[in-house]
Write a protein that holds these residues in place. Sequence first.
Motif, mmCIF file in Angstrom:
data_model
loop_
_atom_site.group_PDB
_atom_site.id
_atom_site.type_symbol
_atom_site.label_atom_id
_atom_site.label_comp_id
_atom_site.label_asym_id
_atom_site.label_seq_id
_atom_site.Cartn_x
_atom_site.Cartn_y
_atom_site.Cartn_z
ATOM 1 N N PRO A 35 0.834 -1.205 0.000
ATOM 2 C CA PRO A 35 0.000 0.000 0.000
ATOM 3 C C PRO A 35 0.871 1.259 0.000
ATOM 4 C CG PRO A 35 -0.054 -1.038 2.155
ATOM 5 C CD PRO A 35 0.715 -1.952 1.244
ATOM 6 N N PRO A 36 0.358 2.361 -0.522
ATOM 7 C CA PRO A 36 1.145 3.598 -0.538
ATOM 8 C C PRO A 36 1.396 4.123 0.872
ATOM 9 C CG PRO A 36 -1.090 3.998 -1.327
ATOM 10 C CD PRO A 36 -0.949 2.528 -1.132
ATOM 11 N N ALA A 37 2.511 4.825 1.023
ATOM 12 C CA ALA A 37 2.842 5.445 2.308
ATOM 13 C C ALA A 37 1.753 6.458 2.669
ATOM 14 C CB ALA A 37 4.198 6.133 2.220
ATOM 15 N N PRO A 38 1.504 6.663 3.957
ATOM 16 C CA PRO A 38 0.457 7.603 4.370
ATOM 17 C C PRO A 38 0.620 9.010 3.770
ATOM 18 C CG PRO A 38 1.157 6.311 6.257
ATOM 19 C CD PRO A 38 2.087 5.971 5.125
ATOM 20 N N ARG A 39 1.859 9.508 3.692
ATOM 21 C CA ARG A 39 2.061 10.853 3.126
ATOM 22 C C ARG A 39 1.699 10.903 1.647
ATOM 23 N NH1 ARG A 39 7.824 13.087 4.784
ATOM 24 N NH2 ARG A 39 7.355 14.162 2.865
ATOM 25 N N ILE A 40 1.944 9.820 0.915
ATOM 26 C CA ILE A 40 1.593 9.785 -0.503
ATOM 27 C C ILE A 40 0.078 9.687 -0.658
ATOM 28 C CG2 ILE A 40 1.777 8.431 -2.623
ATOM 29 C CD1 ILE A 40 4.681 7.838 -1.775
ATOM 30 N N ARG A 41 -0.585 8.854 0.139
ATOM 31 C CA ARG A 41 -2.045 8.766 0.087
ATOM 32 C C ARG A 41 -2.672 10.120 0.421
ATOM 33 N NH1 ARG A 41 -5.684 5.540 -1.019
ATOM 34 N NH2 ARG A 41 -4.550 3.618 -0.841
ATOM 35 N N ALA A 42 -2.138 10.809 1.435
ATOM 36 C CA ALA A 42 -2.680 12.105 1.850
ATOM 37 C C ALA A 42 -2.500 13.184 0.775
ATOM 38 C CB ALA A 42 -2.026 12.556 3.150
ATOM 39 N N SER A 43 -1.510 12.999 -0.105
ATOM 40 C CA SER A 43 -1.257 14.002 -1.146
ATOM 41 C C SER A 43 -2.341 14.007 -2.218
ATOM 42 C CB SER A 43 0.093 13.747 -1.810
ATOM 43 O OG SER A 43 0.008 12.616 -2.684
ATOM 44 N N GLY A 44 -3.126 12.949 -2.276
ATOM 45 C CA GLY A 44 -4.161 12.856 -3.304
ATOM 46 C C GLY A 44 -3.681 12.159 -4.558
ATOM 47 N N ALA A 45 -2.428 11.688 -4.573
ATOM 48 C CA ALA A 45 -1.886 11.005 -5.750
ATOM 49 C C ALA A 45 -2.481 9.616 -5.928
ATOM 50 C CB ALA A 45 -0.363 10.907 -5.652
ATOM 51 N N VAL A 46 -3.135 9.101 -4.885
ATOM 52 C CA VAL A 46 -3.725 7.761 -4.915
ATOM 53 C C VAL A 46 -5.202 7.888 -4.582
ATOM 54 C CG1 VAL A 46 -3.648 5.466 -3.888
ATOM 55 C CG2 VAL A 46 -1.547 6.798 -4.102
ATOM 56 N N PRO A 47 -6.095 7.336 -5.416
ATOM 57 C CA PRO A 47 -7.522 7.431 -5.095
ATOM 58 C C PRO A 47 -7.859 6.586 -3.870
ATOM 59 C CG PRO A 47 -7.198 6.040 -7.014
ATOM 60 C CD PRO A 47 -5.856 6.631 -6.666
ATOM 61 N N PRO A 48 -8.917 6.927 -3.162
ATOM 62 C CA PRO A 48 -9.327 6.109 -2.020
ATOM 63 C C PRO A 48 -9.609 4.674 -2.463
ATOM 64 C CG PRO A 48 -10.629 8.133 -2.141
ATOM 65 C CD PRO A 48 -9.796 8.059 -3.402
ATOM 66 N N SER A 49 -9.353 3.718 -1.595
ATOM 67 C CA SER A 49 -9.517 2.311 -1.964
ATOM 68 C C SER A 49 -10.968 1.960 -2.286
ATOM 69 C CB SER A 49 -8.990 1.405 -0.854
ATOM 70 O OG SER A 49 -9.698 1.657 0.339
ATOM 71 N N ASN A 50 -11.934 2.749 -1.801
ATOM 72 C CA ASN A 50 -13.340 2.455 -2.080
ATOM 73 C C ASN A 50 -13.865 3.259 -3.263
ATOM 74 O OD1 ASN A 50 -13.377 4.958 -0.928
ATOM 75 N ND2 ASN A 50 -14.992 4.519 0.551
ATOM 76 N N SER A 51 -12.991 3.963 -3.965
ATOM 77 C CA SER A 51 -13.409 4.783 -5.114
ATOM 78 C C SER A 51 -13.662 3.875 -6.322
ATOM 79 C CB SER A 51 -12.321 5.800 -5.454
ATOM 80 O OG SER A 51 -12.678 6.513 -6.612
ATOM 81 N N PRO A 52 -14.784 4.061 -7.020
ATOM 82 C CA PRO A 52 -15.078 3.226 -8.199
ATOM 83 C C PRO A 52 -14.211 3.587 -9.391
ATOM 84 C CG PRO A 52 -16.759 4.891 -7.934
ATOM 85 C CD PRO A 52 -15.850 4.993 -6.729
ATOM 86 N N SER A 53 -13.562 4.718 -9.348
ATOM 87 C CA SER A 53 -12.769 5.193 -10.480
ATOM 88 C C SER A 53 -11.576 5.978 -9.972
ATOM 89 C CB SER A 53 -13.636 6.097 -11.358
ATOM 90 O OG SER A 53 -12.839 6.822 -12.258
ATOM 91 N N PRO A 54 -10.429 5.907 -10.669
ATOM 92 C CA PRO A 54 -9.298 6.728 -10.254
ATOM 93 C C PRO A 54 -9.558 8.216 -10.457
ATOM 94 C CG PRO A 54 -8.817 5.613 -12.305
ATOM 95 C CD PRO A 54 -10.134 5.075 -11.811
ATOM 96 N N TRP A 55 -10.603 8.569 -11.202
ATOM 97 C CA TRP A 55 -10.891 9.970 -11.468
ATOM 98 C C TRP A 55 -11.841 10.565 -10.430
ATOM 99 C CZ3 TRP A 55 -7.246 10.915 -14.534
ATOM 100 C CH2 TRP A 55 -6.877 10.013 -15.508
ATOM 101 N N ILE A 56 -12.377 9.712 -9.553
ATOM 102 C CA ILE A 56 -13.300 10.177 -8.514
ATOM 103 C C ILE A 56 -12.604 10.040 -7.173
ATOM 104 C CG2 ILE A 56 -15.521 9.805 -7.384
ATOM 105 C CD1 ILE A 56 -16.452 8.502 -10.022
ATOM 106 N N GLY A 57 -12.384 11.117 -6.478
ATOM 107 C CA GLY A 57 -11.678 11.040 -5.192
ATOM 108 C C GLY A 57 -12.548 11.550 -4.155
#
Length: 61
Positions: free
Chosen positions: A39-61
């Motif tokens: 899984p991505p590091a917490p700082r990378i996830r917080a940056s918005g570079a990774v969509p939430p794991s429950n997102s149906p699309s990488p374009w929807i955050g």
Amino acid sequence: MSYGLAVGDGDRPLDDDQAGSAYDELYERYLESDDVLVPPAPRIRASGAVPPSNSPSPWIG
């Protein structure tokens, strides 16, 4: 269309040679490996570079 995005978390490499070596090592460890995805590091996830794991699309955050 898809693309890969390399995002770093940690100390900045001192020069291009060190950056290239670090990239090659990380590429081999994570992208050429059959191991479980890391899984991505917490700082990378917080940056918005990774969509939430429950997102149906990488374009929807």
